[in-house]
Design an enzyme around this catalytic site. Structure first.
Site, PDB file in Angstrom:
ATOM      1  N   ASN A  57       0.816  -1.190   0.029  1.00 53.81           N
ATOM      2  CA  ASN A  57       0.056   0.007  -0.125  1.00 53.81           C
ATOM      3  C   ASN A  57       0.762   1.289  -0.181  1.00 53.81           C
ATOM      4  O   ASN A  57       1.439   1.428   0.987  1.00 53.81           O
ATOM      5  CB  ASN A  57      -0.991  -0.125   1.339  1.00 53.81           C
ATOM      6  CG  ASN A  57      -1.785   0.906   1.439  1.00 53.81           C
ATOM      7  OD1 ASN A  57      -1.559   2.094   0.934  1.00 53.81           O
ATOM      8  ND2 ASN A  57      -3.112   0.798   1.859  1.00 53.81           N
ATOM      9  N   ARG A  58       0.910   2.022  -1.112  1.00 56.79           N
ATOM     10  CA  ARG A  58       1.685   3.156  -1.300  1.00 56.79           C
ATOM     11  C   ARG A  58       1.222   4.251  -0.409  1.00 56.79           C
ATOM     12  O   ARG A  58       2.266   5.093   0.307  1.00 56.79           O
ATOM     13  CB  ARG A  58       1.488   3.567  -2.651  1.00 56.79           C
ATOM     14  CG  ARG A  58       2.253   5.021  -2.877  1.00 56.79           C
ATOM     15  CD  ARG A  58       1.928   5.511  -4.506  1.00 56.79           C
ATOM     16  NE  ARG A  58       0.589   5.866  -4.667  1.00 56.79           N
ATOM     17  CZ  ARG A  58      -0.094   6.981  -4.198  1.00 56.79           C
ATOM     18  NH1 ARG A  58       0.883   7.793  -3.625  1.00 56.79           N
ATOM     19  NH2 ARG A  58      -1.038   7.100  -4.530  1.00 56.79           N
ATOM     20  N   LYS A  70       0.124   3.755   2.825  1.00 55.82           N
ATOM     21  CA  LYS A  70       0.851   3.629   4.113  1.00 55.82           C
ATOM     22  C   LYS A  70       2.317   3.878   4.005  1.00 55.82           C
ATOM     23  O   LYS A  70       2.967   4.631   4.986  1.00 55.82           O
ATOM     24  CB  LYS A  70       0.787   2.034   4.370  1.00 55.82           C
ATOM     25  CG  LYS A  70      -0.545   1.534   4.688  1.00 55.82           C
ATOM     26  CD  LYS A  70      -0.165   0.022   5.254  1.00 55.82           C
ATOM     27  CE  LYS A  70      -1.405  -0.680   5.610  1.00 55.82           C
ATOM     28  NZ  LYS A  70      -1.423  -2.150   5.877  1.00 55.82           N
ATOM     29  N   ASP A 129      -0.613  -4.122  10.206  1.00 60.88           N
ATOM     30  CA  ASP A 129      -1.941  -4.544  10.032  1.00 60.88           C
ATOM     31  C   ASP A 129      -3.088  -3.322  10.695  1.00 60.88           C
ATOM     32  O   ASP A 129      -2.593  -3.209  11.673  1.00 60.88           O
ATOM     33  CB  ASP A 129      -2.623  -5.809  10.030  1.00 60.88           C
ATOM     34  CG  ASP A 129      -3.798  -6.383   9.409  1.00 60.88           C
ATOM     35  OD1 ASP A 129      -3.663  -6.736   8.176  1.00 60.88           O
ATOM     36  OD2 ASP A 129      -4.696  -6.345  10.390  1.00 60.88           O
ATOM     37  N   PHE A 161      -7.134   6.963   1.873  1.00 62.35           N
ATOM     38  CA  PHE A 161      -7.245   5.841   1.092  1.00 62.35           C
ATOM     39  C   PHE A 161      -8.504   4.936   2.182  1.00 62.35           C
ATOM     40  O   PHE A 161      -8.783   5.537   2.991  1.00 62.35           O
ATOM     41  CB  PHE A 161      -6.081   4.885   0.803  1.00 62.35           C
ATOM     42  CG  PHE A 161      -5.525   4.364   1.998  1.00 62.35           C
ATOM     43  CD1 PHE A 161      -4.655   5.089   2.815  1.00 62.35           C
ATOM     44  CD2 PHE A 161      -5.593   3.158   2.727  1.00 62.35           C
ATOM     45  CE1 PHE A 161      -4.037   4.778   4.269  1.00 62.35           C
ATOM     46  CE2 PHE A 161      -4.897   2.528   3.794  1.00 62.35           C
ATOM     47  CZ  PHE A 161      -4.151   3.526   4.472  1.00 62.35           C
ATOM     48  N   ASP A 172     -11.110   6.290   4.729  1.00 64.58           N
ATOM     49  CA  ASP A 172     -10.871   7.806   5.023  1.00 64.58           C
ATOM     50  C   ASP A 172     -11.798   8.717   4.736  1.00 64.58           C
ATOM     51  O   ASP A 172     -12.053   9.529   5.613  1.00 64.58           O
ATOM     52  CB  ASP A 172      -9.557   8.070   4.406  1.00 64.58           C
ATOM     53  CG  ASP A 172      -8.062   7.721   5.145  1.00 64.58           C
ATOM     54  OD1 ASP A 172      -8.381   7.292   6.476  1.00 64.58           O
ATOM     55  OD2 ASP A 172      -6.922   7.663   4.744  1.00 64.58           O
ATOM     56  N   LYS A 225      -2.978  14.118   9.107  1.00 69.31           N
ATOM     57  CA  LYS A 225      -3.459  13.107   9.743  1.00 69.31           C
ATOM     58  C   LYS A 225      -2.377  12.218  10.427  1.00 69.31           C
ATOM     59  O   LYS A 225      -2.671  11.615  11.425  1.00 69.31           O
ATOM     60  CB  LYS A 225      -3.566  11.833   8.566  1.00 69.31           C
ATOM     61  CG  LYS A 225      -4.063  10.439   8.583  1.00 69.31           C
ATOM     62  CD  LYS A 225      -4.476   9.562   7.367  1.00 69.31           C
ATOM     63  CE  LYS A 225      -4.691   8.247   7.786  1.00 69.31           C
ATOM     64  NZ  LYS A 225      -4.751   7.251   6.641  1.00 69.31           N
ATOM     65  N   HIS A 263      -4.043   6.298  14.236  1.00 69.16           N
ATOM     66  CA  HIS A 263      -3.545   5.109  14.613  1.00 69.16           C
ATOM     67  C   HIS A 263      -2.093   4.665  14.477  1.00 69.16           C
ATOM     68  O   HIS A 263      -1.419   4.228  14.987  1.00 69.16           O
ATOM     69  CB  HIS A 263      -4.723   3.935  14.156  1.00 69.16           C
ATOM     70  CG  HIS A 263      -4.976   4.545  12.589  1.00 69.16           C
ATOM     71  ND1 HIS A 263      -5.647   5.660  12.390  1.00 69.16           N
ATOM     72  CD2 HIS A 263      -4.810   3.660  11.427  1.00 69.16           C
ATOM     73  CE1 HIS A 263      -5.863   5.647  11.054  1.00 69.16           C
ATOM     74  NE2 HIS A 263      -5.429   4.608  10.550  1.00 69.16           N
ATOM     75  N   ARG A 264      -2.050   4.773  12.948  1.00 65.11           N
ATOM     76  CA  ARG A 264      -0.736   4.547  12.310  1.00 65.11           C
ATOM     77  C   ARG A 264       0.462   5.169  12.798  1.00 65.11           C
ATOM     78  O   ARG A 264       1.438   4.710  13.262  1.00 65.11           O
ATOM     79  CB  ARG A 264      -0.706   4.660  10.573  1.00 65.11           C
ATOM     80  CG  ARG A 264       0.298   4.088   9.975  1.00 65.11           C
ATOM     81  CD  ARG A 264       0.164   4.104   8.527  1.00 65.11           C
ATOM     82  NE  ARG A 264      -0.942   3.007   8.171  1.00 65.11           N
ATOM     83  CZ  ARG A 264      -2.076   3.103   7.956  1.00 65.11           C
ATOM     84  NH1 ARG A 264      -2.482   4.542   7.690  1.00 65.11           N
ATOM     85  NH2 ARG A 264      -2.824   2.292   7.800  1.00 65.11           N
TER      86      ARG A 264
END
Ligand code: ITT
Length: 182
Positions: A7-8, A10, A63, A137, A140, A160, A165-166
């Site tokens: 996933n770009r 991410k 994940d 993505f 979102d 963001k 979370h990330r």
């Protein structure tokens, strides 16, 4: 450090955090076999254990799941499947008329030396009945974080990353990596 993801988006979000920390990040763009498990933690761990067999260098992957308490936590560990099947529009329909609070959970699994270490991050918010924004993505366009008026898709990567979370999960891992460099 190597990030394994297909996933770009991410990669873009995470590389932004690595630049700030002054650590180089290499992207291995790879779709690995995701073993279906009941929790985001287990999917992340098992995926890491699979990739580890092929990649000898230290690396991490993550994940992420979107959990809706009024749907008993669904889609949670099935978020990928839900995203590619009914999409966020389908999720909006499921949530319509129910309590809309939701949260994202990211679990990073770091394969380092002979160990796998996990770091988690959560972002609480709600599923909006109106989709908005063209950035980001996945879910979102319908996710509004607590304390914000905009969906994640209406924010740029830097915004963001201020609370996602990330970014929380990756910040924990960066803390660990920086401490172990000292
Ligand atoms: P990997 O190669 O890293 O596995 P992926 O896109 O398959 O990439 P996940 O399995 O972690 O990533 O994501 C599960 C689903 O949740 C997927 O459909 C994403 O679009 C969605 N998702 C993950 N993180 C998100 C975020 O920050 N915002 C919105 N949706 C997200």
């Amino acid at each position: 450090m190597i990030l394994v993801t297909s996933n770009r988006h991410k990669f873009v979000e995470i590389s932004n955090l690595f630049v700030k920390a002054g650590i180089q990040l290499e992207w291995v763009q790879k779709k690995y076999e995701e073993i279906q498990e009941d929790t985001t933690e287990m999917i992340s761990y098992r995926s890491c254990a699979v990739v580890r067999k092929e990649l000898k260098d230290d690396f991490f992957l993550e994940d992420t799941g979107l959990y809706v308490p009024s749907l008993h936590g669904f889609p949670g560990p099935y978020s990928s499947y839900v995203n590619t099947t009914i999409g966020y529009e389908g999720l909006q329909k499921l949530v319509a008329g129910k309590e809309s609070s939701a949260y994202f959970k990211t679990v990073v699994s770091l394969s380092i030396g002979d160990r796998i270490i996990q770091f988690g991050g959560i972002l609480r918010g709600r599923i909006s009945s109106e989709a908005a924004g063209s950035g980001g993505f996945g879910f979102d366009p319908v996710f509004v974080p607590d304390g914000q008026n905009l969906t994640l898709a209406e924010m740029d990567v830097v915004s963001k990353n201020r609370f996602s979370h990330r970014s929380r999960a990756v910040a924990s891992m960066l803390g660990y990596l920086l401490a172990s460099q000292e």
